[in-house]
Scaffold this active site. Structure first.
Site, mmCIF file in Angstrom:
data_model
loop_
_atom_site.group_PDB
_atom_site.id
_atom_site.type_symbol
_atom_site.label_atom_id
_atom_site.label_comp_id
_atom_site.label_asym_id
_atom_site.label_seq_id
_atom_site.Cartn_x
_atom_site.Cartn_y
_atom_site.Cartn_z
ATOM 1 N N GLU A 75 0.625 -1.245 0.073
ATOM 2 C CA GLU A 75 0.372 -0.200 0.022
ATOM 3 C C GLU A 75 0.473 1.135 -0.022
ATOM 4 O OE1 GLU A 75 -3.096 0.075 3.631
ATOM 5 O OE2 GLU A 75 -3.952 -1.305 2.038
ATOM 6 N N GLU A 104 -7.029 -8.058 -0.702
ATOM 7 C CA GLU A 104 -7.358 -7.934 0.594
ATOM 8 C C GLU A 104 -8.909 -7.259 0.975
ATOM 9 O OE1 GLU A 104 -5.105 -5.572 4.086
ATOM 10 O OE2 GLU A 104 -3.282 -6.217 2.792
HETATM 11 C C1 GAL Z 1 -3.858 -2.767 4.901
HETATM 12 C C2 GAL Z 1 -2.609 -2.824 4.897
HETATM 13 C C3 GAL Z 1 -2.523 -4.487 6.089
HETATM 14 C C4 GAL Z 1 -3.855 -4.053 7.335
HETATM 15 C C5 GAL Z 1 -5.594 -3.953 6.514
HETATM 16 C C6 GAL Z 1 -6.203 -3.280 7.735
HETATM 17 O O1 GAL Z 1 -4.171 -1.530 4.469
HETATM 18 O O2 GAL Z 1 -2.141 -3.932 3.693
HETATM 19 O O3 GAL Z 1 -1.891 -4.904 6.481
HETATM 20 O O4 GAL Z 1 -3.161 -3.116 8.122
HETATM 21 O O5 GAL Z 1 -5.228 -2.846 6.193
HETATM 22 O O6 GAL Z 1 -7.178 -3.579 7.605
#
Ligand code: GAL
Length: 646
Positions: free
Chosen positions: A142, A312
């Site tokens: 990110e 994610e």
């Molecule tokens: C994203 C990040 C992850 C984790 C996740 C939590 O922004 O890539 O490492 O922090 O959010 O929701």
């Protein structure tokens, strides 16, 4: 259509790894992302690598038949590295050095940090680049998260000067482009130029936009250094980076061009809670997320690379929004299937198991802290079964192109001229209107090939490049340019011929005055005998072209010349919907008025419907009678998904 999960073997005892791996495979997961925050475990002392534990984790996952996505660990430089080279730290706009103790504390302009990154990425790629289980790399994690694209360090200042010199050649050209004669801001050399912070009142917007362009280029070149190493040492593997939602601080088209696929991190509930949506909407969609937010980003990132996916996917409550509700039962499945309906080739949940310690201990996983299944676990399994029903359907070009540019967003942002106005908001609102008409949309950059689109919308792109003007002139699609289109030159000046600048070659009109209006003020426009509204932005235009709709005082609002339309104000959704529907029907497109909670999407020969509402909905009017359903039925439960053959 691949399913994945994010896994952190370093968080769990070794004895657990084989159990986890087996359970993942049994659930229908084929891909595991790992490694992206483990630098301090890979290299506990400077230059001393410890790969043994990671070798073992990789073998365990491989033995279970899982394919691996390795993350380069450059988002989390270890403490020893920071102490060894404090100049690698980023500096915020107030001049404070970013501290160690979370993540993303580095400055993209630090040459010494870049050298460290090349070293760790090379070491990792040499060790695992040709491992048979490794199929993909994710660079860093990110870019820009926690507001980290912009840094105001000494390194950044020096690199900015080099960047400016390359762009302008001599400082007189810079002074002219920025209009530095204003307020005696002229520079005698590039070495006098600082980043645009710490000024008494607003800095020159041309300076601000160029600083954003510079910061964005730093992200792209930082990323390109890793890509070059990975391509060389890990041939044949895909490369991606996980982008974020509602994030525009760097040019994702540029970074995406170096990738095999663009991925993004989809957290519908966290984003809704943090968003500027009205309270009523936040309440209605509390456990579902805004019905267009996910799809908007799917369509946006599909336009950033040749393929795309979700790296994610939210599995339950997160930890980082002001309030963190749980998803409505079924939403984890809906979000995942919606991504596939938009053409994703990977959906990966974050994370496998909730971690009992540190910053994200309140963030759900597919498993609870005690390793028992969390509610999302069963939904993930259901998605794996659902995919068998929809496999083989492939994305095709949509009928609508919605133009979007990061550079355009920076221009709007540098001088909004009205509270809360920016290109992202205008683009998103246009997108929601298109979706309520049941239309499929490609969100594309200005340099995209516009061939084959039947409707092209410019939701206020301020700067129109020659390439874009050439594609628009060659197109026979219905084209709608919304207010503020062509309103600036590339160096942030008002065009000499006024807005819409180069667009005047196609559409004979001139914007002679603009005004921004506070929230709640509505200017009436009459269309087909009915009163509708314009808000936030109104323009006066000079033209002899036919006027399709006028303001109540007679001034032109919708000006049209054949297949080209210009809207001299920001239409409320109803008015914009009306105009788009009229032009879409003329272009021979099919539209369907959707229920406010339902969204439709076509993938190959399948048409999908998603219910974001808390009540059941009938698909009458949205799906044909007697439709051949492969998922769900004509009665859509809350969080329900249906798909039928076309
Ligand atoms: C994203 C990040 C992850 C984790 C996740 C939590 O922004 O890539 O490492 O922090 O959010 O929701």
């Amino acid at each position: 259509m691949r399913l994945g999960v994010c896994y952190y073997p370093e968080h769990w005892p070794k004895q657990r790894w084989a159990i986890d791996a087996e359970q993942m495979a049994k659930l229908g997961i084929s891909h595991v992302r790992l490694g992206e925050f483990a630098w301090a475990r890979f290299e506990p002392e400077p230059g001393q690598y410890d790969w043994a534990w990671f070798d073992e984790a990789i073998e365990v996952l491989h033995a279970a038949g899982l394919k691996l996505i390795l993350g380069t660990p450059t988002a989390t430089p270890p403490k020893w590295l920071v102490d060894q080279d404090p100049s690698m730290l980023a500096v915020d706009a107030e001049g404070r050095t970013r501290g160690f103790g979370s993540r993303r504390h580095y400055c993209f302009s630090s040459a010494s940090y870049r050298a460290e990154c090349r070293r760790i990425v090379t070491a990792m790629a040499q060790r695992y680049g040709e491992h048979p289980a490794v199929v993909m790399w994710q660079t860093d994690n990110e870019y820009g998260c926690h507001d980290t694209v912009e840094s105001y360090s000494q390194n950044a200042r020096a690199a900015f000067r080099v960047w400016l010199k390359a762009r302008y050649g001599d400082v007189t050209a810079l002074n002219t482009a920025w209009g530095n004669v204003f307020w005696s801001m002229e520079y005698r050399s590039f070495d006098e130029v600082d980043p645009p912070v710490g000024t008494v009142t607003e800095p020159n917007p041309s300076h601000v936009v160029d600083y954003q362009r510079f910061c964005s280029d730093q992200v792209a070149s930082f990323n390109a250094e890793q890509v070059e190493i990975l391509r060389r040492l890990s041939p044949g593997r895909e490369i991606t980076h996980n982008f974020m939602g509602a994030f525009t601080a760097f040019d994702h088209h540029k970074v995406g061009a170096d990738m095999d696929l663009a991925t993004w991190d989809s957290y519908p509930l966290g984003f809704l809670d943090m968003s500027p949506f009205p309270d009523a909407m936040k309440q209605r969609y509390l456990r579902q997320g805004h019905p267009d937010f996910q799809a908007f980003h799917h369509d946006l990132y599909r336009g950033c690379s040749s393929r795309w996916g979700v790296m994610e996917q939210q599995p339950g409550p997160v930890n980082w929004a002001p309030n963190n509700p749980a998803p409505l039962d079924g939403m984890v499945r809906l979000w995942s299937l919606e991504a596939f309906a938009h053409g994703a080739d990977l959906v990966s949940w974050f994370r496998w198991r909730q971690c009992p310690y540190a910053q994200e201990q309140m963030h759900a996983g597919l498993l609870r802290v005690d390793a028992e299944p969390a509610p999302a676990f069963a939904e993930a399994g259901q998605v794996a079964r659902d995919l068998k029903q929809i496999a083989g359907a492939l994305p095709q070009q949509a009928p609508v192109a919605l133009l979007w540019s990061y550079d355009g967003q920076w221009i709007h942002h540098a001088q909004p001229q009205g509270e809360g106005l920016d290109l992202l908001r205008q683009t998103y609102e246009t997108y929601t209107v298109l979706r309520r008409l049941g239309l499929d949309i490609d969100i594309v950059p200005p340099q995209a090939d516009l061939d084959g689109y039947r409707l092209i919308i410019l939701p206020g792109l301020p700067h129109l490049s020659e390439t874009l003007m050439a594609s628009l002139s060659a197109s026979s699609a219905q084209i709608i340019a919304l207010c503020r289109t062509g309103s600036k030159t590339q160096s942030f000046q008002i065009p000499a011929n006024l807005a819409p600048g180069p667009m005047q070659a196609l559409l004979a009109l001139k914007v002679t005055r603009v005004e921004s209006l506070r929230e709640g003020i509505v200017e009436a426009v009459e269309l087909h005998g009915e009163q509708r509204g314009v808000e936030r932005w109104r323009e006066a235009v000079e033209t002899d072209l036919p006027v399709q709709a006028r303001y109540r005082d007679g001034a032109p609002f919708w000006v049209r010349d054949g297949h080209l339309s210009y809207l001299a104000g920001w239409p409320q959704p109803e008015l914009l919907g009306h105009i788009i529907a009229t032009l879409a029907l003329e272009a021979g497109m099919e539209i369907a008025l959707t229920h406010e909670d339902v969204r439709l999407r076509t993938l190959g020969n399948l048409r999908f419907a998603f219910n974001y509402g808390p009540e059941p909905v009938s698909l009458a009017g949205m799906a044909p009678d007697g439709a051949d359903f492969v998922l769900g039925s004509a009665e859509l439960a809350p969080a329900g998904v249906a798909a039928w053959r076309l």
